[in-house]
Design an enzyme around this catalytic site. Structure first.
Site, PDB file in Angstrom:
ATOM      1  N   ASN A 214       0.895  -1.324  -0.122  1.00  0.00           N
ATOM      2  CA  ASN A 214       0.078  -0.042   0.057  1.00  0.00           C
ATOM      3  C   ASN A 214       0.813   1.212   0.062  1.00  0.00           C
ATOM      4  O   ASN A 214       2.028   1.063   0.012  1.00  0.00           O
ATOM      5  CB  ASN A 214      -0.896  -0.094   1.141  1.00  0.00           C
ATOM      6  CG  ASN A 214      -0.187   0.071   2.531  1.00  0.00           C
ATOM      7  OD1 ASN A 214       0.605   0.696   2.839  1.00  0.00           O
ATOM      8  ND2 ASN A 214      -0.211  -1.133   3.219  1.00  0.00           N
ATOM      9  N   LYS A 346     -12.515  -3.130  17.784  1.00  0.00           N
ATOM     10  CA  LYS A 346     -11.008  -3.395  18.025  1.00  0.00           C
ATOM     11  C   LYS A 346     -10.650  -3.300  19.426  1.00  0.00           C
ATOM     12  O   LYS A 346      -9.711  -3.413  19.945  1.00  0.00           O
ATOM     13  CB  LYS A 346     -10.064  -2.877  17.063  1.00  0.00           C
ATOM     14  CG  LYS A 346     -10.433  -2.914  15.839  1.00  0.00           C
ATOM     15  CD  LYS A 346      -9.285  -2.527  14.561  1.00  0.00           C
ATOM     16  CE  LYS A 346      -9.753  -2.757  13.344  1.00  0.00           C
ATOM     17  NZ  LYS A 346      -8.688  -3.082  12.174  1.00  0.00           N
TER      18      LYS A 346
HETATM   19  N1  CTP Z   1      -4.941  -3.020  11.686  1.00  0.00           N
HETATM   20  C1  CTP Z   1      -4.314  -4.296  12.419  1.00  0.00           C
HETATM   21  N2  CTP Z   1      -4.266  -5.312  11.586  1.00  0.00           N
HETATM   22  C2  CTP Z   1      -4.904  -5.573  10.308  1.00  0.00           C
HETATM   23  C3  CTP Z   1      -5.326  -4.563   9.863  1.00  0.00           C
HETATM   24  C4  CTP Z   1      -5.605  -3.397  10.626  1.00  0.00           C
HETATM   25  O1  CTP Z   1      -3.647  -4.110  13.698  1.00  0.00           O
HETATM   26  N3  CTP Z   1      -4.301  -6.695  10.077  1.00  0.00           N
HETATM   27  C5  CTP Z   1      -4.972  -1.846  12.401  1.00  0.00           C
HETATM   28  C6  CTP Z   1      -4.444  -0.753  11.879  1.00  0.00           C
HETATM   29  O2  CTP Z   1      -3.048  -0.539  12.111  1.00  0.00           O
HETATM   30  C7  CTP Z   1      -5.324   0.357  12.255  1.00  0.00           C
HETATM   31  C8  CTP Z   1      -6.473  -0.091  12.461  1.00  0.00           C
HETATM   32  O3  CTP Z   1      -6.308  -1.700  12.514  1.00  0.00           O
HETATM   33  O4  CTP Z   1      -4.580   0.925  13.496  1.00  0.00           O
HETATM   34  C9  CTP Z   1      -7.495   0.209  11.272  1.00  0.00           C
HETATM   35  O5  CTP Z   1      -7.084  -0.282  10.072  1.00  0.00           O
HETATM   36  P1  CTP Z   1      -7.559   0.151   8.615  1.00  0.00           P
HETATM   37  O6  CTP Z   1      -6.740  -0.357   7.515  1.00  0.00           O
HETATM   38  O7  CTP Z   1      -7.978   1.607   8.698  1.00  0.00           O
HETATM   39  O8  CTP Z   1      -8.903  -0.775   8.635  1.00  0.00           O
HETATM   40  P2  CTP Z   1      -9.458  -2.095   8.657  1.00  0.00           P
HETATM   41  O9  CTP Z   1      -9.506  -2.617  10.010  1.00  0.00           O
HETATM   42  O10 CTP Z   1      -8.158  -2.736   7.813  1.00  0.00           O
HETATM   43  O11 CTP Z   1     -10.787  -2.152   7.849  1.00  0.00           O
HETATM   44  P3  CTP Z   1     -11.044  -1.615   6.428  1.00  0.00           P
HETATM   45  O12 CTP Z   1      -9.802  -1.980   5.533  1.00  0.00           O
HETATM   46  O13 CTP Z   1     -12.147  -2.504   6.054  1.00  0.00           O
HETATM   47  O14 CTP Z   1     -11.164  -0.359   6.538  1.00  0.00           O
END
Ligand code: CTP
Length: 406
Positions: A214, A346
């Site tokens: 990403n 979370k």
């Molecule tokens: N995060 C995590 N582990 C993952 C994915 C995300 O710890 N496998 C954490 C990220 O570091 C952030 C939070 O969860 O602090 C939200 O991440 P984000 O990418 O915004 O959202 P997602 O939970 O991945 O959901 P979506 O992609 O559907 O928005």
């Protein structure tokens, strides 16, 4: 409480006579970029052979101190460093190190050293053999015993044409360490606390050539590492990919994939008080990693994925109410709603919702359009805020949460 860099503190930079003195101007510029305005300089007689008083006056706006007996500046070797935020000797030659170690006070710098009530940093820089000489090493040990902070030189190609230890680290690194020592001395609200910051993006391998990744650069993680450590915390960074250069004094672990990041964060979190998931972690990873490069094949355009573990959710389940958990919600729309949902799902204490995909907010941008969500509600909203400033606001929230739990 308003947290920020302590930019009103006086920084005294002393330059002794080594070739690395030309880099010191860069260190001063770097400190100015970070907001420090009260910067004074001391030039030894030999330091003045490498950098001129005119150069230092021009960049600091202040005439350097060089002569203990200069007319009109009587006793300035005392008033300059009582009080001062830090006296940093950059570069420190073998000669000035020896003087400091023995208490010889025969010029402006060596007398100012003895008079200094603030912390002292020495950045030795010289020929590798001079640095490795038993006398220099013994004197440096003495300095450390006397409470002087010593920034070890880098190893590398030296001005004298040889390779070895003795090279002054880059200006940004020296400035990092000066700031760090200065703030440690002042003491911050997070002194004695440990924070783990996951930063950057992950890269999930498809084959030896390609990854799924990403646009995260680690810029927000870097800002957080700076803000937390200047508030006194010891900072452990777990970083994926990205081009951020984290503060030199932070411990760093590289974790490129979501699964490596999970393992590293879980391990480092055991003795941490605060965990900040600022990383953009992949939600899916290839089900199998190919050993050989996948060849072009129009009949096989399918890539099978499997979900990764949600690190923040795992931490939330394990540490809810025990550690402070901060997460991010990177969104292209409905930031507030998504941030609130992620806070609950979370089990985090704070979610920083931020807009991504626009030039002035999100991956790689200097600023952010953000909201802070706590206890199901938006507590703060920023139309546009510098990431460094946002990081200090996050630290303030964390300090308040820790205080309320005591
Ligand atoms: N995060 C995590 N582990 C993952 C994915 C995300 O710890 N496998 C954490 C990220 O570091 C952030 C939070 O969860 O602090 C939200 O991440 P984000 O990418 O915004 O959202 P997602 O939970 O991945 O959901 P979506 O992609 O559907 O928005």
């Amino acid at each position: 409480m308003k947290l920020n860099r302590q930019t009103d503190q006086r920084i005294v930079i002393a330059i002794s006579g080594g070739i690395a003195a030309y880099k010191t101007v860069g260190v001063i510029r770097e400190l100015q970029k970070r907001g420090y305005r009260d910067i004074e300089t001391i030039l030894t007689a030999n330091g003045a052979r490498f950098v001129t008083p005119v150069t230092l006056s021009a960049i600091t706006g202040n005439i350097p101190y060089a002569d203990t007996f200069e007319a009109g500046r009587a006793l300035s070797h005392i008033s300059l460093v009582q009080p001062c935020g830090i006296l940093a000797v950059v570069p420190a030659t073998a000669d000035i190190i020896a003087k400091f170690a023995c208490g010889i006070a025969d010029d402006f710098l060596s007398t100012a050293y003895l008079a200094c009530t603030g912390p002292v940093l020495a950045a030795p820089s010289m020929n590798a053999e001079m640095y490795r000489h038993a006398t220099t090493l013994r004197n440096l040990e003495q300095l450390k015993k006397d409470g002087v902070h010593v920034l070890d030189p880098d190893s590398g190609y030296l001005a004298c044409g040889t390779e070895g230890p003795g090279r002054m680290p880059d200006a940004e690194i020296v400035a990092d360490v000066i700031e760090h020592v200065l703030h440690r001395h002042i003491g911050g609200p997070l002194s004695g606390r440990k924070v783990v910051i996951a930063s950057g993006g992950t890269a999930e391998p498809i084959d030896p050539v390609r990854t799924i990744t990403n646009r995260s650069t680690g810029r927000m993680g870097k800002a957080l590492a700076t803000a937390f450590s200047l508030a006194g915390a010891s900072v452990e960074i777990v970083t994926g990919i990205g081009n951020a250069r984290y503060p030199a004094y932070c411990r760093q672990t590289i974790a490129e994939t979501a699964s490596e990041m999970l393992n590293a964060v879980i391990e480092k979190a055991t003795d941490a008080d605060i965990i900040v998931m600022a990383a953009a972690v992949a939600d899916y990873t290839p089900a199998t990693v190919l050993r050989e490069k996948k060849k072009k094949d129009e009949n096989n355009l399918h890539l099978e994925l499997k979900p990764t573990t949600d690190i923040l959710k795992t931490l939330g389940t394990q540490y809810e109410g025990k550690k402070i958990l901060v997460g991010f919600a990177a969104e292209t729309s409905n930031v507030e709603d998504h941030a609130k949902k992620k806070l609950t799902e979370k089990k985090a204490d704070l979610i920083v919702g931020n807009l991504v995909g626009v030039p002035d907010s999100g991956f790689g941008a200097e600023s952010s359009r953000a909201v802070l969500v706590q206890k199901g509600e938006i507590s703060d909203s920023y139309d546009k805020i510098e990431k460094e400033q946002l990081a200090f606001c996050i630290v303030e929230k964390v300090v308040a949460m820790l205080e309320s739990r005591q």
